[in-house]
Design an enzyme around this catalytic site. Sequence first.
Site, short mmCIF file in Angstrom:
data_model
loop_
_atom_site.label_atom_id
_atom_site.label_comp_id
_atom_site.label_asym_id
_atom_site.label_seq_id
_atom_site.Cartn_x
_atom_site.Cartn_y
_atom_site.Cartn_z
N ILE A 160 0.84 -1.20 0.00
CA ILE A 160 0.00 0.00 0.00
C ILE A 160 0.87 1.25 0.00
O ILE A 160 0.61 2.22 -0.74
CB ILE A 160 -0.97 -0.03 1.20
CG1 ILE A 160 -1.85 -1.28 1.13
CG2 ILE A 160 -1.84 1.23 1.22
CD1 ILE A 160 -2.71 -1.52 2.36
N ALA B 262 3.89 -1.42 9.27
CA ALA B 262 3.25 -2.25 10.29
C ALA B 262 3.34 -3.71 9.88
O ALA B 262 3.58 -4.01 8.70
CB ALA B 262 1.77 -1.88 10.44
N SER C 157 -7.68 -0.26 10.66
CA SER C 157 -8.20 -1.48 10.03
C SER C 157 -9.61 -1.79 10.49
O SER C 157 -9.98 -1.51 11.65
CB SER C 157 -7.28 -2.64 10.41
OG SER C 157 -7.85 -3.86 10.01
N TYR D 186 -3.55 -8.42 16.06
CA TYR D 186 -3.37 -7.41 15.01
C TYR D 186 -4.41 -6.28 15.16
O TYR D 186 -4.07 -5.10 15.19
CB TYR D 186 -3.50 -8.06 13.62
CG TYR D 186 -3.62 -7.04 12.51
CD1 TYR D 186 -2.55 -6.23 12.19
CD2 TYR D 186 -4.82 -6.86 11.82
CE1 TYR D 186 -2.66 -5.25 11.19
CE2 TYR D 186 -4.94 -5.91 10.83
CZ TYR D 186 -3.86 -5.10 10.53
OH TYR D 186 -3.99 -4.15 9.56
N LYS E 36 -3.97 -2.08 16.16
CA LYS E 36 -4.49 -0.96 15.36
C LYS E 36 -5.42 -0.08 16.22
O LYS E 36 -5.45 1.14 16.06
CB LYS E 36 -5.22 -1.48 14.12
CG LYS E 36 -4.25 -2.09 13.09
CD LYS E 36 -3.41 -1.02 12.45
CE LYS E 36 -2.35 -1.55 11.53
NZ LYS E 36 -1.54 -0.48 10.91
N PHE F 51 -10.69 -1.87 4.75
CA PHE F 51 -11.23 -3.21 4.60
C PHE F 51 -10.18 -4.01 3.82
O PHE F 51 -8.99 -3.80 4.02
CB PHE F 51 -12.67 -3.12 4.04
CG PHE F 51 -13.61 -2.72 5.16
CD1 PHE F 51 -13.56 -1.43 5.71
CD2 PHE F 51 -14.48 -3.62 5.73
CE1 PHE F 51 -14.35 -1.07 6.81
CE2 PHE F 51 -15.29 -3.27 6.82
CZ PHE F 51 -15.21 -2.00 7.35
N ASN F 52 -10.55 -4.96 2.96
CA ASN F 52 -9.50 -5.81 2.36
C ASN F 52 -8.93 -5.18 1.09
O ASN F 52 -9.62 -5.11 0.07
CB ASN F 52 -10.07 -7.19 2.07
CG ASN F 52 -10.23 -7.98 3.35
OD1 ASN F 52 -10.93 -7.55 4.26
ND2 ASN F 52 -9.57 -9.12 3.44
N HIS G 251 -2.45 -13.54 1.70
CA HIS G 251 -3.72 -12.94 1.31
C HIS G 251 -4.45 -13.76 0.25
O HIS G 251 -3.83 -14.35 -0.64
CB HIS G 251 -3.50 -11.51 0.79
CG HIS G 251 -3.04 -10.59 1.87
ND1 HIS G 251 -1.77 -10.13 1.96
CD2 HIS G 251 -3.71 -10.07 2.93
CE1 HIS G 251 -1.65 -9.35 3.02
NE2 HIS G 251 -2.81 -9.29 3.63
N LEU G 252 -5.76 -13.72 0.36
CA LEU G 252 -6.59 -14.59 -0.46
C LEU G 252 -6.39 -14.38 -1.96
O LEU G 252 -6.18 -15.34 -2.71
CB LEU G 252 -8.07 -14.34 -0.09
CG LEU G 252 -9.09 -15.11 -0.92
CD1 LEU G 252 -8.91 -16.61 -0.71
CD2 LEU G 252 -10.51 -14.68 -0.55
N PHE H 11 -10.38 -21.32 4.32
CA PHE H 11 -10.36 -21.38 5.78
C PHE H 11 -11.78 -21.30 6.34
O PHE H 11 -12.29 -20.21 6.58
CB PHE H 11 -9.52 -20.23 6.35
CG PHE H 11 -8.05 -20.30 6.03
CD1 PHE H 11 -7.39 -21.52 5.96
CD2 PHE H 11 -7.32 -19.14 5.82
CE1 PHE H 11 -6.03 -21.57 5.67
CE2 PHE H 11 -5.96 -19.18 5.54
CZ PHE H 11 -5.31 -20.41 5.47
N GLY I 245 -8.89 -15.98 14.73
CA GLY I 245 -8.89 -14.52 14.67
C GLY I 245 -9.74 -13.96 13.54
O GLY I 245 -9.91 -12.75 13.43
N1 UDP Z 1 -8.52 -16.94 3.25
C1 UDP Z 1 -8.66 -18.26 2.88
N2 UDP Z 1 -7.56 -18.94 2.46
C2 UDP Z 1 -6.33 -18.38 2.37
C3 UDP Z 1 -6.20 -17.00 2.72
C4 UDP Z 1 -7.32 -16.33 3.17
O1 UDP Z 1 -9.74 -18.82 2.97
O2 UDP Z 1 -5.36 -19.06 1.99
C5 UDP Z 1 -9.69 -16.19 3.73
C6 UDP Z 1 -9.55 -15.63 5.14
O3 UDP Z 1 -9.97 -16.57 6.09
C7 UDP Z 1 -10.44 -14.40 5.09
C8 UDP Z 1 -10.37 -13.94 3.62
O4 UDP Z 1 -9.84 -15.06 2.91
O5 UDP Z 1 -11.77 -14.75 5.36
C9 UDP Z 1 -9.45 -12.77 3.41
O6 UDP Z 1 -8.20 -13.07 4.04
P1 UDP Z 1 -6.92 -12.23 3.80
O7 UDP Z 1 -5.79 -12.94 4.51
O8 UDP Z 1 -6.74 -11.99 2.34
O9 UDP Z 1 -7.20 -10.81 4.46
P2 UDP Z 1 -7.66 -10.44 5.96
O10 UDP Z 1 -9.15 -10.54 5.98
O11 UDP Z 1 -6.97 -11.35 6.91
O12 UDP Z 1 -7.18 -9.02 6.09
#
Ligand code: UDP
Length: 341
Positions: free
Chosen positions: A12, A82, A122, A148, A152, A181-182, A201-202, A220, A295
């Site tokens: 970012i 951070a 956040s 985390y 914040k 947000f994300n 990250h997803l 997850f 978390g």
């Molecule tokens: N997530 C997932 N599999 C992964 C990484 C993330 O299912 O390998 C899910 C995670 O549980 C959350 C969403 O994707 O619900 C976004 O996660 P990310 O780590 O991208 O961002 P965060 O929400 O932690 O800031």
Amino acid sequence: MRCLVTGGAGFIGSHAVKRLLDDGHDVLAIDDLSRGHAEAIELLRPRAGGRLAFERCSIQDGDRLGEAVRAFAPDAVLHFAALAYVGESVQIPGRYFAVNVSGMLNVMHACHGVERFVFSSSCATYGQPPDEMIPIPETCPQAPLSPYGRTKLVGEWMLRDCARAQALAGEAVGVAMLRYFNVAGADRSGVLGEDHEPETHLIPLAIDAALGRRDALTIFGSDYPTPDGACVRDYVHVEDLIDAHVAALDALRPGRVLAYNVGSGRGHSVREVVETVGDVVGTPVPTIEGARREGDPPRLFADPSKIERELGWKARSPGLREIVGDAVAWRKAHPNGYSQS
Ligand code: UDP
């Protein structure tokens, strides 16, 4: 303006540096390069015309940070540096408090008297809001579920308390807390992108899985109280997020304390994201059903109406498909990320 950007080599932060340079500002980027990329800074030098300085420095090194800030004499600080992984923060909370809280105190100390301070907060500060508070307004109680998120929230408290004390002392400054947000996507001009090590990250993980560069993506949790059992999040384009910082900088005046959600206002489940990535790449994302990640709240998406009303900011991106499209384009052009592209 003279802008200090902490974490300026990160995902970012580097996008902020690019935008500030493009808007004609002078920038000092600080980064310890533990997770940022020197190459991101080098890629920006040609457009800087000598207006970009870089200092490799940890925010935990208060003395060096203080010297660098004094020498630069900023008019504004954008504090991005951070640690930012929810899962990791559960495993090593002490490091999160050391960097995100003690390190931030060093930044605040070094920047004492700087008139504008914009802080990367956040949506993780909200924890899991009650159903009647989704979409989440800024008035939602802040009850973070992860270390985390707690770091914040402490950052917000520190800024508010110090801004108030400075105002009472007749040295008012302006502070803005932007609750992201994300954040995803990539610079639309194709120079900068998202490259984390480790990547958690997803969207980047799903893209690499679809491109066959990683093993299957683990989803997850499939038993959340959401329509398809997967977590729901609000994905915001990184360039839109930076627009919000520019709007906040413009709005800051001595004595103003601003707090805004920065999200699109749309919630997407992990499965929707996975499907969109598969569509954009043209190959389905291989997935495995996994356990919940500690978390993670089930459902988070913003009510972004306050920042629209007060600052005129609104996510410009038409939606998830464009965010994913920009991320895919960068990833395809940089198969090994920054350093070996
Ligand atoms: N997530 C997932 N599999 C992964 C990484 C993330 O299912 O390998 C899910 C995670 O549980 C959350 C969403 O994707 O619900 C976004 O996660 P990310 O780590 O991208 O961002 P965060 O929400 O932690 O800031």
